[in-house]
Design an enzyme around this catalytic site. Structure first.
Site, PDB file in Angstrom:
ATOM      1  N   HIS A 133     -51.607  64.168 -20.056  1.00  0.00           N
ATOM      2  CA  HIS A 133     -52.280  65.347 -19.501  1.00  0.00           C
ATOM      3  C   HIS A 133     -52.572  66.420 -20.534  1.00  0.00           C
ATOM      4  O   HIS A 133     -52.991  67.519 -20.173  1.00  0.00           O
ATOM      5  CB  HIS A 133     -51.432  65.990 -18.401  1.00  0.00           C
ATOM      6  CG  HIS A 133     -51.237  65.125 -17.215  1.00  0.00           C
ATOM      7  ND1 HIS A 133     -52.020  65.213 -16.086  1.00  0.00           N
ATOM      8  CD2 HIS A 133     -50.359  64.135 -16.984  1.00  0.00           C
ATOM      9  CE1 HIS A 133     -51.614  64.324 -15.204  1.00  0.00           C
ATOM     10  NE2 HIS A 133     -50.593  63.659 -15.718  1.00  0.00           N
ATOM     11  N   LYS A 156     -61.899  72.626  -7.259  1.00  0.00           N
ATOM     12  CA  LYS A 156     -61.687  73.311  -5.972  1.00  0.00           C
ATOM     13  C   LYS A 156     -62.710  74.429  -5.802  1.00  0.00           C
ATOM     14  O   LYS A 156     -63.280  74.623  -4.717  1.00  0.00           O
ATOM     15  CB  LYS A 156     -60.268  73.885  -5.914  1.00  0.00           C
ATOM     16  CG  LYS A 156     -59.174  72.819  -5.970  1.00  0.00           C
ATOM     17  CD  LYS A 156     -57.803  73.395  -6.310  1.00  0.00           C
ATOM     18  CE  LYS A 156     -56.879  72.292  -6.776  1.00  0.00           C
ATOM     19  NZ  LYS A 156     -55.646  72.792  -7.428  1.00  0.00           N
ATOM     20  N   LYS A 191     -54.927  80.457 -13.278  1.00  0.00           N
ATOM     21  CA  LYS A 191     -54.354  79.292 -13.954  1.00  0.00           C
ATOM     22  C   LYS A 191     -53.175  79.787 -14.768  1.00  0.00           C
ATOM     23  O   LYS A 191     -53.011  81.003 -14.940  1.00  0.00           O
ATOM     24  CB  LYS A 191     -55.384  78.606 -14.847  1.00  0.00           C
ATOM     25  CG  LYS A 191     -56.161  79.579 -15.730  1.00  0.00           C
ATOM     26  CD  LYS A 191     -57.263  78.902 -16.504  1.00  0.00           C
ATOM     27  CE  LYS A 191     -58.531  78.614 -15.725  1.00  0.00           C
ATOM     28  NZ  LYS A 191     -58.809  77.221 -15.456  1.00  0.00           N
ATOM     29  N   ARG A 192     -52.336  78.875 -15.279  1.00  0.00           N
ATOM     30  CA  ARG A 192     -51.232  79.299 -16.144  1.00  0.00           C
ATOM     31  C   ARG A 192     -51.791  80.170 -17.275  1.00  0.00           C
ATOM     32  O   ARG A 192     -52.929  79.993 -17.705  1.00  0.00           O
ATOM     33  CB  ARG A 192     -50.519  78.075 -16.743  1.00  0.00           C
ATOM     34  CG  ARG A 192     -49.686  77.293 -15.752  1.00  0.00           C
ATOM     35  CD  ARG A 192     -49.134  76.033 -16.380  1.00  0.00           C
ATOM     36  NE  ARG A 192     -50.197  75.182 -16.855  1.00  0.00           N
ATOM     37  CZ  ARG A 192     -50.207  74.525 -18.014  1.00  0.00           C
ATOM     38  NH1 ARG A 192     -49.166  74.606 -18.828  1.00  0.00           N
ATOM     39  NH2 ARG A 192     -51.228  73.767 -18.360  1.00  0.00           N
ATOM     40  N   LYS A 237     -56.441  78.717 -22.775  1.00  0.00           N
ATOM     41  CA  LYS A 237     -57.257  78.944 -21.582  1.00  0.00           C
ATOM     42  C   LYS A 237     -58.066  80.242 -21.703  1.00  0.00           C
ATOM     43  O   LYS A 237     -58.982  80.497 -20.951  1.00  0.00           O
ATOM     44  CB  LYS A 237     -56.376  78.976 -20.334  1.00  0.00           C
ATOM     45  CG  LYS A 237     -55.688  77.633 -20.056  1.00  0.00           C
ATOM     46  CD  LYS A 237     -54.759  77.722 -18.864  1.00  0.00           C
ATOM     47  CE  LYS A 237     -53.940  76.462 -18.629  1.00  0.00           C
ATOM     48  NZ  LYS A 237     -54.697  75.366 -17.991  1.00  0.00           N
ATOM     49  N   THR A 251     -58.372  71.301 -12.727  1.00  0.00           N
ATOM     50  CA  THR A 251     -58.587  70.846 -11.352  1.00  0.00           C
ATOM     51  C   THR A 251     -58.993  72.034 -10.477  1.00  0.00           C
ATOM     52  O   THR A 251     -59.666  71.843  -9.455  1.00  0.00           O
ATOM     53  CB  THR A 251     -57.313  70.185 -10.771  1.00  0.00           C
ATOM     54  OG1 THR A 251     -56.178  70.978 -11.124  1.00  0.00           O
ATOM     55  CG2 THR A 251     -57.147  68.784 -11.329  1.00  0.00           C
TER      56      THR A 251
HETATM   57  C1  26Q Z   1     -43.487  69.941 -22.886  1.00  0.00           C
HETATM   58  C2  26Q Z   1     -42.433  69.849 -23.737  1.00  0.00           C
HETATM   59  C3  26Q Z   1     -41.200  70.231 -23.343  1.00  0.00           C
HETATM   60  C4  26Q Z   1     -41.048  70.690 -22.071  1.00  0.00           C
HETATM   61  C5  26Q Z   1     -42.097  70.793 -21.193  1.00  0.00           C
HETATM   62  C6  26Q Z   1     -43.324  70.415 -21.599  1.00  0.00           C
HETATM   63  C7  26Q Z   1     -44.466  70.499 -20.680  1.00  0.00           C
HETATM   64  C8  26Q Z   1     -44.365  71.097 -19.431  1.00  0.00           C
HETATM   65  C9  26Q Z   1     -45.450  71.164 -18.575  1.00  0.00           C
HETATM   66  C10 26Q Z   1     -45.685  69.969 -21.012  1.00  0.00           C
HETATM   67  C11 26Q Z   1     -46.753  70.040 -20.150  1.00  0.00           C
HETATM   68  C12 26Q Z   1     -46.658  70.633 -18.928  1.00  0.00           C
HETATM   69  C13 26Q Z   1     -47.785  70.732 -18.001  1.00  0.00           C
HETATM   70  C14 26Q Z   1     -48.985  70.282 -18.266  1.00  0.00           C
HETATM   71  C15 26Q Z   1     -50.126  70.431 -17.367  1.00  0.00           C
HETATM   72  O1  26Q Z   1     -50.040  71.029 -16.309  1.00  0.00           O
HETATM   73  N1  26Q Z   1     -51.264  69.864 -17.759  1.00  0.00           N
HETATM   74  C16 26Q Z   1     -52.485  69.967 -16.974  1.00  0.00           C
HETATM   75  O2  26Q Z   1     -52.631  68.789 -16.227  1.00  0.00           O
HETATM   76  C17 26Q Z   1     -53.727  68.883 -15.340  1.00  0.00           C
HETATM   77  C18 26Q Z   1     -53.720  67.648 -14.469  1.00  0.00           C
HETATM   78  O3  26Q Z   1     -54.085  66.522 -15.211  1.00  0.00           O
HETATM   79  C19 26Q Z   1     -55.018  69.048 -16.113  1.00  0.00           C
HETATM   80  O4  26Q Z   1     -56.056  69.236 -15.193  1.00  0.00           O
HETATM   81  C20 26Q Z   1     -54.930  70.249 -17.045  1.00  0.00           C
HETATM   82  O5  26Q Z   1     -56.074  70.295 -17.860  1.00  0.00           O
HETATM   83  C21 26Q Z   1     -53.682  70.146 -17.901  1.00  0.00           C
HETATM   84  O6  26Q Z   1     -53.519  71.330 -18.665  1.00  0.00           O
END
Ligand code: 26Q
Length: 754
Positions: free
Chosen positions: A314, A605, A494-495, A500, A601
């Site tokens: 992702h 929406k 969004k986050r 972003k 995503t």
């Molecule tokens: C990484 C390392 C250590 C701890 C946590 C993490 C971590 C935590 C959360 C890495 C990634 C996330 C979340 C990622 C995320 O939400 N990605 C999003 O996924 C969506 C669904 O596929 C995409 O639409 C977004 O583009 C993408 O940012």
């Protein structure tokens, strides 16, 4: 089914009252009970293979409306409540929102569960039951502070199963208790389950903020999602969480195989495991270990695991690609160490290329590499994202395993993201294209027949305006802020992350502010709405929130600017907020630096709810542009190829752009006397310094194009019928972005469930 009798019976038994005399809270619990009874009575879907979707996050949102809808009783319930003097929306207010996710990845998992069930496919979710969620965001005095988000109640959606597993940590065995949430399929007679594992004796909420004892694994393991990883104890806790989830999940898989009478030597014919990003990657060595315990040889075990597991990537942000020091795994799950070493040895034997190593020279484990070597499918989440994975990040792997790589462009469930959140638009669609769109989103396309229909175009504008009024009401109620419903609603939710580029949006706000101060008014009043949580340890993200809040205060206090420009920073943005914001949005901000947003995503929406996208050619925006055509989307900014080139050649220098006459005053305004009078100097200076001297995500590179394109959109908005046509084309072409389509593809290409 006679809903009125059923519900009356429940409230009589629970409260010895009639429906009329119940309050919203009592009705909520009565409906919860009824929904749970109906859902748990449903059998699981049947198929030759069963999917286990492993994910650290499931951002399910409130469940009452969705479940009533899936069970086919939504309208009856609405009517019964109305007839007894109540409203479903008031009842919904009572429901707490489960806080089991952070952003896109977690919400995607929730949409997928909805679609898997709706397609009558056998597939359960496997995750963790975080008691205090991510955190509850408070915006006090211009800053974000974090509080626990205790969403769980005595009585809620969690069903006790009585099932427990023993998870063998290096420090001793810990019991994993399984709680389930039922996932009834829309228009099916079946239901799947979301399995959430928990510790036996969870800790109470911390007294102050979200600080807790990160070494008290026995009680705190499931306290929070992504506990602060700025220290080692936090990082270690994350590994504990991951192993806890996958060990219990792998044991569940073997237990269910056993119950079906299947020999684990045939596991992969009966089981598919989807690994949602690398957080559940340890399921590979753990399942291998458990199969060895059951008497399989290493070759046999690895064959089964590697034909059951599939991995979804992702993100291409380097810092989000998980790597864990072997010493962490040694501490958390020492029994996995020899297995991971063996996985690595075998992989190196075939592919000595160090870029493909599972264990690198520093004894660090690369989780994604393990997934690719020992999974049978690797997918990205939008066409561009998958191409970039193939061409750059995972190139070495794509060269030797081309057959494993595939794309699955994300999707969203329009049952929640249209039918539930935008009933007025849903009713218009029913009229224009028939009711079937609920289970066949390709029907949206029929709306194109109304492109020249003045009445339908006016209906679209009217519905949008009514949704804007409703959002105004909610913002006023929750935050005490008055918003002008006649203004253009421009929304970025969004986050909070630099890639972003909420900061680029803020620079546009500064530009408008200065223009208005200079007597140059925009064609229409603009309301810029932000919703975002910043990771607690992400300092720059918090500076950006501070900037946005300062801008909103500055404008609020300025009677010259206020009528023309407003900035609203919403507190504690979550799924429930999104359900109010998306139907009311007119311009959808999707402005990530090209190549950085895997898919997005929210963009999908928004389009389905008749917002027009203002976006870069990144992630799924590229596909949205293809579907709606250039006249119905506003795109701007550098291409992903150019951005990738700039990074590779180290040739982006923000200070060159900063010096441009159109840019410098905007950036410098961040530390202007007006701003310093409102905000905290150190925070504003740090942000100013970063944008001027570094700007890692190249906001200044795209800023001028962004300003011009956004201005054009504001101008075009004035031609109401032409704008309504853009809205219509967006809705009509959003069918492709249904998660039903995405899941059908996963099933056909990867899972083969039936
Ligand atoms: C990484 C390392 C250590 C701890 C946590 C993490 C971590 C935590 C959360 C890495 C990634 C996330 C979340 C990622 C995320 O939400 N990605 C999003 O996924 C969506 C669904 O596929 C995409 O639409 C977004 O583009 C993408 O940012």
């Amino acid at each position: 089914m006679d809903i009125k009798n059923k519900l009356s019976g429940i409230v009589k038994q629970r409260y010895a009252k009639t429906l009329e005399r119940c309050d919203s809270r009592e009705l909520y619990y009565a409906l919860l009970q009824m929904t749970q009874e109906l859902s748990t009575a449903r059998p699981a879907p049947q198929g030759s293979r069963k999917l286990y979707y492993f994910s650290a996050e499931f951002l399910v949102g409130k469940l009452l409306s969705n479940n009533l809808l899936a069970l086919g009783v939504y309208q009856d319930v609405e009517q019964v409540l109305r007839e007894s003097g109540h409203s479903l929306s008031a009842v919904e207010e009572v429901e707490p929102e489960p806080s089991l996710g952070n952003g896109g990845l977690g919400r995607l998992a929730a949409c997928f569960l909805d679609s898997i069930a709706a397609l009558d496919l056998p597939g359960d979710g496997v995750g963790l039951n975080y008691h205090y969620g991510l955190f509850h965001q408070c915006l006090k005095e211009g800053y974000q502070t974090e509080m626990p988000d205790p969403w769980m109640e005595e009585e809620g959606w969690l069903i006790p199963t009585g099932v427990t597993f023993e998870v063998p940590f290096g420090s001793g065995v810990q019991k994993a208790v399984m709680w389930d949430i039922a996932v009834p399929g829309a228009n099916t007679a079946s239901a799947n389950r979301l399995h959430l594992f928990d510790v036996e004796k969870p800790a109470a909420a911390p007294e102050q903020g979200i600080d807790f004892d990160k070494t008290d694994i026995a009680h705190c393991l499931t306290s929070f999602l992504y506990p602060d990883d700025s220290d080692e104890a936090g990082r270690l806790l994350r590994v504990y969480q991951q192993y806890f989830m996958v060990s219990a999940g792998a044991q569940l898989i073997l237990k269910e195989l056993d119950e079906r009478g299947v020999d684990p030597r045939h596991l992969c014919e009966h089981v598919a495991i989807q690994i949602n990003d690398t957080h559940p990657s340890m399921v590979i060595p753990e399942l291998t270990r458990l199969l060895l315990e059951r008497g399989l040889s290493m070759n046999e075990a690895l064959h089964q695991v590697a034909h059951a597991c599939a991995y979804t990537n992702h993100t291409i942000l380097a810092e989000a690609l998980e790597k864990w020091p072997m010493s962490f795994i040694q501490k958390v799950a020492p029994q996995l160490v020899p297995i991971i070493r063996e996985l690595d040895r075998r992989a190196k034997q075939v592919f000595p290329d160090p870029r493909m190593a599972i264990i690198d020279n520093n004894d660090v484990v690369h989780m994604a590499h393990m997934d690719i070597h020992y999974g049978y499918s690797v997918n990205g989440v939008a066409t561009l994202h998958t191409d970039i994975l193939r061409k750059t990040e995972l190139r070495a792997f794509a060269d030797v395993y081309p057959e494993k790589f595939n794309n699955k462009t994300n999707g969203v469930t329009y049952r929640r993201w249209l039918e539930v959140c935008n009933p007025k638009l849903a009713a218009l669609l029913d009229q224009c294209v028939g009711k079937q769109w609920r289970t066949d989103a390709s029907r949206f396309n029929g709306l194109m027949n109304y492109w020249g229909d003045g009445q339908v175009l006016r209906d679209l504008l009217d519905i949008k305006f009514e949704n804007k009024l409703e959002l105004c009401r909610v913002i006023k109620e929750r935050q005490g802020v008055e918003v002008d419903p006649e203004s253009i609603f421009d929304i970025q939710i969004k986050r909070l992350h630099e890639y972003k580029r909420q900061q680029m949006n803020a620079l546009y706000v500064i530009r408008k502010y200065l223009e208005i101060k200079g007597g140059h008014l925009p064609p229409r009043p603009i309301t810029v709405i932000f919703g975002a949580k910043a990771a607690p340890a992400y300092v720059m993200a918090k500076h950006i929130i501070h900037l946005i809040i300062c801008l909103s205060k500055l404008i609020e206090a300025d009677p010259q600017v206020r009528p023309w420009l407003r900035v609203v920073m919403l507190e504690n943005y979550n799924v429930s907020w999104a359900e109010k914001l998306i139907p009311a949005c007119e311009l959808s901000e999707q402005i990530s630096l090209a190549s950085k947003e895997a898919s997005g995503t929210g963009n999908m929406k928004f389009m389905a709810n008749g917002a027009v996208t203002l976006g870069t050619m990144d992630g799924a925006n590229v596909e949205i542009a293809q579907h709606v055509g250039a006249h119905n989307i506003y795109t701007f900014g550098a291409s992903s190829d150019h951005v990738i080139h700039l990074y590779a050649s180290h040739s982006y220098h923000s200070w060159h752009f900063y010096e441009r006459p159109a840019i410098k005053p905007l950036v410098d305004f961040i530390v202007s006397p007006q701003m310093l009078a409102i905000g905290q100097e150190s925070s504003l200076r740090a942000l100013h310094e970063d944008i001027r001297g570094k700007d890692w995500f190249m906001a200044l590179l795209d800023l001028e194009d962004y300003i011009a394109t956004r201005d054009q959109a504001m101008l075009d908005y004035g031609n109401r019928s032409a704008w309504a046509q853009k809205m219509l084309v967006n809705i009509a072409n959003s069918g492709f972005f249904s998660s039903d389509r995405t899941i059908a593809e996963y099933n056909q290409d990867i899972w083969h469930l039936k």
